[in-house]
Enzyme design. Structure first.
Site, PDB file in Angstrom:
ATOM      1  N   PRO A  93     -11.738   6.443 -18.814  1.00 14.18           N
ATOM      2  CA  PRO A  93     -11.296   5.997 -20.142  1.00 14.18           C
ATOM      3  C   PRO A  93     -10.057   6.773 -20.607  1.00 14.18           C
ATOM      4  O   PRO A  93      -9.919   7.966 -20.326  1.00 14.18           O
ATOM      5  CB  PRO A  93     -12.507   6.296 -21.026  1.00 14.18           C
ATOM      6  N   GLY A 125      -7.658  12.137 -17.908  1.00 15.64           N
ATOM      7  CA  GLY A 125      -7.213  11.192 -16.880  1.00 15.64           C
ATOM      8  C   GLY A 125      -5.729  11.291 -16.529  1.00 15.64           C
ATOM      9  O   GLY A 125      -5.371  11.299 -15.351  1.00 15.64           O
ATOM     10  N   GLY A 126      -4.884  11.369 -17.537  1.00 17.47           N
ATOM     11  CA  GLY A 126      -3.440  11.425 -17.289  1.00 17.47           C
ATOM     12  C   GLY A 126      -3.046  12.698 -16.543  1.00 17.47           C
ATOM     13  O   GLY A 126      -2.269  12.655 -15.582  1.00 17.47           O
ATOM     14  N   SER A 127      -3.603  13.830 -16.963  1.00 23.12           N
ATOM     15  CA  SER A 127      -3.303  15.107 -16.289  1.00 23.12           C
ATOM     16  C   SER A 127      -3.800  15.078 -14.853  1.00 23.12           C
ATOM     17  O   SER A 127      -3.157  15.604 -13.940  1.00 23.12           O
ATOM     18  CB  SER A 127      -3.993  16.266 -17.016  1.00 23.12           C
ATOM     19  N   SER A 128      -4.964  14.468 -14.651  1.00 21.34           N
ATOM     20  CA  SER A 128      -5.520  14.369 -13.306  1.00 21.34           C
ATOM     21  C   SER A 128      -4.592  13.541 -12.417  1.00 21.34           C
ATOM     22  O   SER A 128      -4.311  13.916 -11.271  1.00 21.34           O
ATOM     23  CB  SER A 128      -6.909  13.722 -13.363  1.00 21.34           C
ATOM     24  N   ASP A 160      -3.531  20.772 -18.793  1.00 21.53           N
ATOM     25  CA  ASP A 160      -4.704  20.612 -17.918  1.00 21.53           C
ATOM     26  C   ASP A 160      -4.329  20.359 -16.453  1.00 21.53           C
ATOM     27  O   ASP A 160      -5.206  20.320 -15.586  1.00 21.53           O
ATOM     28  CB  ASP A 160      -5.579  19.437 -18.395  1.00 21.53           C
ATOM     29  N   LYS A 185     -12.515  15.122 -16.007  1.00 21.77           N
ATOM     30  CA  LYS A 185     -13.109  16.452 -16.261  1.00 21.77           C
ATOM     31  C   LYS A 185     -13.952  16.420 -17.530  1.00 21.77           C
ATOM     32  O   LYS A 185     -13.770  15.555 -18.399  1.00 21.77           O
ATOM     33  CB  LYS A 185     -12.042  17.547 -16.383  1.00 21.77           C
ATOM     34  N   ALA A 215      -7.268   8.403 -23.274  1.00 27.12           N
ATOM     35  CA  ALA A 215      -7.278   9.147 -24.544  1.00 27.12           C
ATOM     36  C   ALA A 215      -8.719   9.386 -24.995  1.00 27.12           C
ATOM     37  O   ALA A 215      -9.094   9.107 -26.131  1.00 27.12           O
ATOM     38  CB  ALA A 215      -6.470   8.418 -25.614  1.00 27.12           C
ATOM     39  N   GLY A 227     -10.601  12.398 -23.905  1.00 25.81           N
ATOM     40  CA  GLY A 227     -11.048  13.780 -23.710  1.00 25.81           C
ATOM     41  C   GLY A 227     -11.480  14.070 -22.287  1.00 25.81           C
ATOM     42  O   GLY A 227     -12.135  15.077 -22.012  1.00 25.81           O
ATOM     43  N   LEU A 228     -11.076  13.179 -21.360  1.00 29.06           N
ATOM     44  CA  LEU A 228     -11.509  13.323 -19.971  1.00 29.06           C
ATOM     45  C   LEU A 228     -10.360  13.678 -19.024  1.00 29.06           C
ATOM     46  O   LEU A 228     -10.562  13.777 -17.805  1.00 29.06           O
ATOM     47  CB  LEU A 228     -12.207  12.031 -19.504  1.00 29.06           C
TER      48      LEU A 228
HETATM   49  P1  ATP Z   1      -5.424  15.070 -23.119  1.00 27.11           P
HETATM   50  O1  ATP Z   1      -5.071  15.623 -21.762  1.00 27.11           O
HETATM   51  O2  ATP Z   1      -4.234  14.885 -24.022  1.00 27.11           O
HETATM   52  O3  ATP Z   1      -6.622  15.685 -23.742  1.00 27.11           O
HETATM   53  P2  ATP Z   1      -7.023  12.713 -22.712  1.00 27.11           P
HETATM   54  O4  ATP Z   1      -7.827  13.075 -21.564  1.00 27.11           O
HETATM   55  O5  ATP Z   1      -7.747  12.635 -24.023  1.00 27.11           O
HETATM   56  O6  ATP Z   1      -5.753  13.564 -22.824  1.00 27.11           O
HETATM   57  P3  ATP Z   1      -5.484  10.714 -21.266  1.00 27.11           P
HETATM   58  O7  ATP Z   1      -6.313   9.624 -20.721  1.00 27.11           O
HETATM   59  O8  ATP Z   1      -4.945  11.706 -20.335  1.00 27.11           O
HETATM   60  O9  ATP Z   1      -6.298  11.346 -22.471  1.00 27.11           O
HETATM   61  O10 ATP Z   1      -4.289   9.995 -22.065  1.00 27.11           O
HETATM   62  C1  ATP Z   1      -3.553  10.598 -23.078  1.00 27.11           C
HETATM   63  C2  ATP Z   1      -2.295   9.765 -23.367  1.00 27.11           C
HETATM   64  O11 ATP Z   1      -1.408   9.847 -22.255  1.00 27.11           O
HETATM   65  C3  ATP Z   1      -2.571   8.284 -23.595  1.00 27.11           C
HETATM   66  O12 ATP Z   1      -2.045   7.952 -24.852  1.00 27.11           O
HETATM   67  C4  ATP Z   1      -1.821   7.564 -22.492  1.00 27.11           C
HETATM   68  O13 ATP Z   1      -1.140   6.424 -22.947  1.00 27.11           O
HETATM   69  C5  ATP Z   1      -0.818   8.587 -21.957  1.00 27.11           C
HETATM   70  N1  ATP Z   1      -0.646   8.535 -20.478  1.00 27.11           N
HETATM   71  C6  ATP Z   1       0.496   8.722 -19.814  1.00 27.11           C
HETATM   72  N2  ATP Z   1       0.289   8.641 -18.488  1.00 27.11           N
HETATM   73  C7  ATP Z   1      -1.005   8.407 -18.289  1.00 27.11           C
HETATM   74  C8  ATP Z   1      -1.808   8.231 -17.128  1.00 27.11           C
HETATM   75  N3  ATP Z   1      -1.296   8.273 -15.902  1.00 27.11           N
HETATM   76  N4  ATP Z   1      -3.114   8.043 -17.308  1.00 27.11           N
HETATM   77  C9  ATP Z   1      -3.643   8.004 -18.569  1.00 27.11           C
HETATM   78  N5  ATP Z   1      -2.932   8.141 -19.683  1.00 27.11           N
HETATM   79  C10 ATP Z   1      -1.614   8.343 -19.573  1.00 27.11           C
END
Ligand code: ATP
Length: 280
Positions: free
Chosen positions: A92, A99-102, A134, A8, A94, A96-97
């Site tokens: 990528p 990924g983990g929430s998705s 998110d 996102k 951590a 700001g995109l």
């Molecule tokens: P945020 O939602 O906190 O703004 P972001 O988009 O900046 O996050 P993400 O890629 O979601 O960053 O990763 C945030 C942290 O979550 C990382 O430190 C990562 O190790 C951890 N994490 C746990 N599960 C996942 C996953 N399935 N995918 C990516 N990161 C994950």
């Protein structure tokens, strides 16, 4: 079974206030974009397991995809759910995109489908919110104006007529640290009157593009400014950092200019460049 899990961007992100529970109320136009992780699902064995090909993503119970699967299995009362998930990380980390929430949202959706939809979208979103602010947005899966901590979502029904060039500078940023360093008094006195005016209006590149978190992350990583300047020089109609950063996006009305910008910025080998669309 392989399912795509999108990233996102935030076309605007206003931080309204810090709440007593430590979360922040926001007002943000969030959009899924066509940059994807892929998650494969295999229903096998008697336990939930997750693997990921990215070194910074945990493969234990702290993985957000794992947490989503555990939460779902508890809710349906199946504690011996056998599920093997394999995440191919392209978004990528951590950055700001989201990924983990998705990934967490994708898992909730896939499991709900697998079990013939025992939960409504509202119930899934409530579950998702327990994993991350998110996650409800990714469950919805379309552009939306998020308020509260992200749990109140208003579908944003307008079309977007621009291409997105997304640039990841190869740096990780902790969202919690960014919020901790945000000076709300400074951001609010300037911005507060702006956000409610947006309601029901069409997003306008020149007046609505804004991110309260940008100054914080930029102060640690001046490279963000370099990327913004380069995108602007390539003819971007708007440039902004996404979420807590450090990823930066440029919005281009001209697809040709977007393509050219993506090509030009690829000369920096430390950056990852994506040419993407907003998913509506
Ligand atoms: P945020 O939602 O906190 O703004 P972001 O988009 O900046 O996050 P993400 O890629 O979601 O960053 O990763 C945030 C942290 O979550 C990382 O430190 C990562 O190790 C951890 N994490 C746990 N599960 C996942 C996953 N399935 N995918 C990516 N990161 C994950």
């Amino acid at each position: 079974m392989k399912i795509l899990s999108p990233a996102k961007i935030n076309l605007f992100l206003h931080v309204i206030q810090k709440r007593p529970d430590g979360y922040h109320d926001i007002f943000s136009l969030m959009c899924p974009v066509s940059v994807y992780d892929s998650i494969s699902f295999e229903f096998t064995g008697q336990a939930i397991r997750v693997t990921c090909d990215h070194p910074d993503v945990p493969e234990d119970e702290s993985n957000l995809a794992f947490r989503a699967a555990v939460l779902f299995s508890e809710k349906i009362g199946n504690r011996s759910l056998g599920l093997m998930m394999k995440i191919d990380k392209n978004i990528p980390v951590a950055a700001g995109l989201g990924g983990g929430s998705s990934n967490a949202a994708t898992v909730l959706k896939v499991l709900n489908k697998h079990y013939s939809e025992p939960f409504s979208m509202g119930q899934l979103q409530k579950m998702g919110l327990a994993i991350g602010a998110d996650v409800p947005f990714f469950l919805l899966g379309k552009p939306a104006i998020a308020s509260g901590i992200g749990e109140t979502l208003d579908v944003y029904d307008h079309w977007f007529d621009f291409k997105v060039v997304l640039v990841y500078p190869g740096i990780s940023v902790s969202t919690a640290r960014v919020y901790k360093n945000l000076n709300l008094r400074l951001t609010n006195c300037k911005k507060k009157p702006k956000y409610p005016i947006f309601e029901k209006r069409k997003f306008d590149l020149t007046s609505h593009l804004h991110n309260d978190l940008e100054a914080v992350t930029l102060s640690w990583h001046p490279e963000i400014l370099e990327i913004k300047n380069r995108l602007a020089l390539c003819g971007a109609d708007g440039v902004l950092m996404s979420g807590s950063g450090p990823s930066v996006f440029g919005l281009f009305r001209s697809p040709d200019k977007a393509y050219e910008a993506a090509k030009r910025l690829s000369d920096n080998k430390a950056w990852r460049i994506f040419l993407a669309d907003i998913l509506v």
